[in-house]
Design an enzyme around this catalytic site. Sequence first.
Site, mmCIF file in Angstrom:
data_model
loop_
_atom_site.group_PDB
_atom_site.id
_atom_site.type_symbol
_atom_site.label_atom_id
_atom_site.label_comp_id
_atom_site.label_asym_id
_atom_site.label_seq_id
_atom_site.Cartn_x
_atom_site.Cartn_y
_atom_site.Cartn_z
ATOM 1 N N GLU A 1 0.889 -1.156 0.000
ATOM 2 C CA GLU A 1 0.000 0.000 0.000
ATOM 3 C C GLU A 1 0.924 1.202 0.000
ATOM 4 O O GLU A 1 1.515 1.560 1.015
ATOM 5 C CB GLU A 1 -0.906 -0.042 1.235
ATOM 6 C CG GLU A 1 -1.954 1.047 1.279
ATOM 7 C CD GLU A 1 -1.513 2.206 2.134
ATOM 8 O OE1 GLU A 1 -1.184 3.265 1.552
ATOM 9 O OE2 GLU A 1 -1.477 2.060 3.357
ATOM 10 N N CYS B 1 -1.158 8.761 3.241
ATOM 11 C CA CYS B 1 -0.978 8.167 1.917
ATOM 12 C C CYS B 1 -2.189 8.423 1.035
ATOM 13 O O CYS B 1 -2.115 8.256 -0.190
ATOM 14 C CB CYS B 1 -0.703 6.673 2.037
ATOM 15 S SG CYS B 1 -1.941 5.789 3.000
#
Length: 683
Positions: free
Chosen positions: A258, A297
């Site tokens: 990720e 993120c």
Amino acid sequence: MTTMPTLQSYIGGRWIGAQAAQPLASAINGRIVAHTHAEAIDFGEALMHARRKGIPALMAMDFQERAARLKALAGYLAERKEQLYTISHHTGATRADSWIDIEGGTGTLHAYAGMGSNELPSGNVLHEGPPVQLGKQGKFFGTHILVPRGGVAVHINAFNFPVWGLLEKFAPTFLAGMPCIAKPATATSYLTEAMVRMVQESGIIPEGSLQLVIGGTGDLLDRLEGSDVVTFTGSADTAAKLRAHPNLIRQSIPFNAEADSLNCAILAPDVTPDDEEFDLFVKEVVREMTIKAGQKCTAIRRAIVPHQHLDAVAQRLRERLAKTVIGDPSREGVKMGALASQAQQADVAERVALLSQGNEVVFGAKDGFNPVGDGVGEGAFFAPTLLLCRDAFGNDKVHDVEAFGPVSTLMPYGDIDEALALAAKGRGSLVGSLFTRDPKIAAKAVPVAAMHHGRILVLDREAAAESTGHGSPLPALKHGGPGRAGGGEELGGLRAVTHYLQRTAVQGSPTMLMAVTGEYLRGAAINESEIHPFRRHFDDLQVGDSLLTHRRTVTEADIVAFGGLSGDYFYMHFDEIAARETQFGKRIAHGYFVLSAAAGLFVSPAPGPVLANYGLDTLRFVKPVGIGDTIQARLTCKRKIDRRRKDPKGVGQGVVAWDVAVTNQNGELVASYDILTLVSKRA
């Protein structure tokens, strides 16, 4: 002089580390808050401990018990959250930032506890049906099962969410029966270490199911085996290096990444400055710039707006950013804290310099940047910075360079197709947002954007009241994205659990598949006795316990009475002439009459262990039932789930799924379904 603590790794059932090594500074004032330890970690010992101690302990429990442990752990950590909030302050996080990390972490434990309790069996075999008949005579079937992998999960996490980052990976791993070795990013590992100490002190999870690495991973990846799993959260560059690790490739070890990505938000062309959606767009961009000081993120890095509204968007963003109070999060009124470290501060400054080349700075350090608080001059603060790229098709930097801080770039477009083309230039993102009032625009844009995004938020005034926002991953939904975003998937409900399970196809007779899966399959051996299955307590019921009912002939009076009772006078049930012209050639009974009549055939009416019927699954009306047809039902215990719950009197309960097959006088299946019942245990 106060001696700063030396952080310790939790390896092999003990805390390791006494000699101080790398100093870790507070992001607020630069003062040292802890040191990493200098002692080397024996990763052979760590893996042996996980394999010899952790795996057997986890496999001694089932899905349901592990779910109960997650729930207990969530409660334990929640009771001690204020201790974590105090430490989290040093990471530069405001109370709101820490809430996402700390209570987001415990909330994720709760969520997976609920999923496990409600959706997983009370064994360690998850049947992924339905079975497929492979032979003509019904003697040979195939299906899929998911079982614990028997390996170890290695979780490598980023610095921005020291608590949630570990727990959102740990929860599905633990539920899947897999021990894990977690390595948090060093800069904020003091918060992770404090949380793991609480976990170990709780005694809720078995020894060996969670180990903590402070510092580097050494030769850990070299020692992994094919049954193990590696997950990573962090930069795309580091993800690429780990993915290419020789041992991971050689052993075909699953790797889930990720990675940070250049996520975008699109203001659709139908939205004007007078619309609520316009303000929602501005608020969301600013929120994603300032929460966690932009160190998410999922943060919005590219704000894509219609060229005719560019100046209006820029002006409103400037106004909101100018009102943002930056500084020590403990000061009242502070809305944005610091970056995690001075190294991160330097990295963001370098990338902003790159992004500024050929672009305009709409808002930045020159616009009154003055963090409040004592000693903040030695902290890792960075000014919210809004850039403007007028030619986003000609400037690739805005689609390639990510400043992992409070930084976003405005870019104009002509029509929605151009906006989607700009979004795609990010080469894969975790999340994108579309702000629109027009469902037609959403219907056109989302399928195109979905090719390049792991998640898409469509935000309008209706959804805004409950929306969790652009940048909030949720346990029930996939978190991950294609391309630059890593190509992996986390969260997503049970999808995350199945990532840590081994899927295997199983072939055999119905009886053998029933024994393997723990679920009755039609054609398998059944157990018939004089005791009605509804008279058996949960403890005594066995999968395959079955009852073949007496028969009932359907009459015209049944159809007329059911129509009157239900109010369903559909012509197929009452109009002889019209029904004769259909494919059935005659009047037929209501499907729900057949369902009700079947219940009348198999229900045992007196009080007993069956407490309630709370649902039907897989209902199908296979063949019509006409006047004069005779029906019969077979009721069979299909599946048992012991959720370890008790009623107010302390009597245990379990869930039983029953297979119901209703046939006609020719033995043909006319209706098929599962009923779910709550069944008491013996007192």
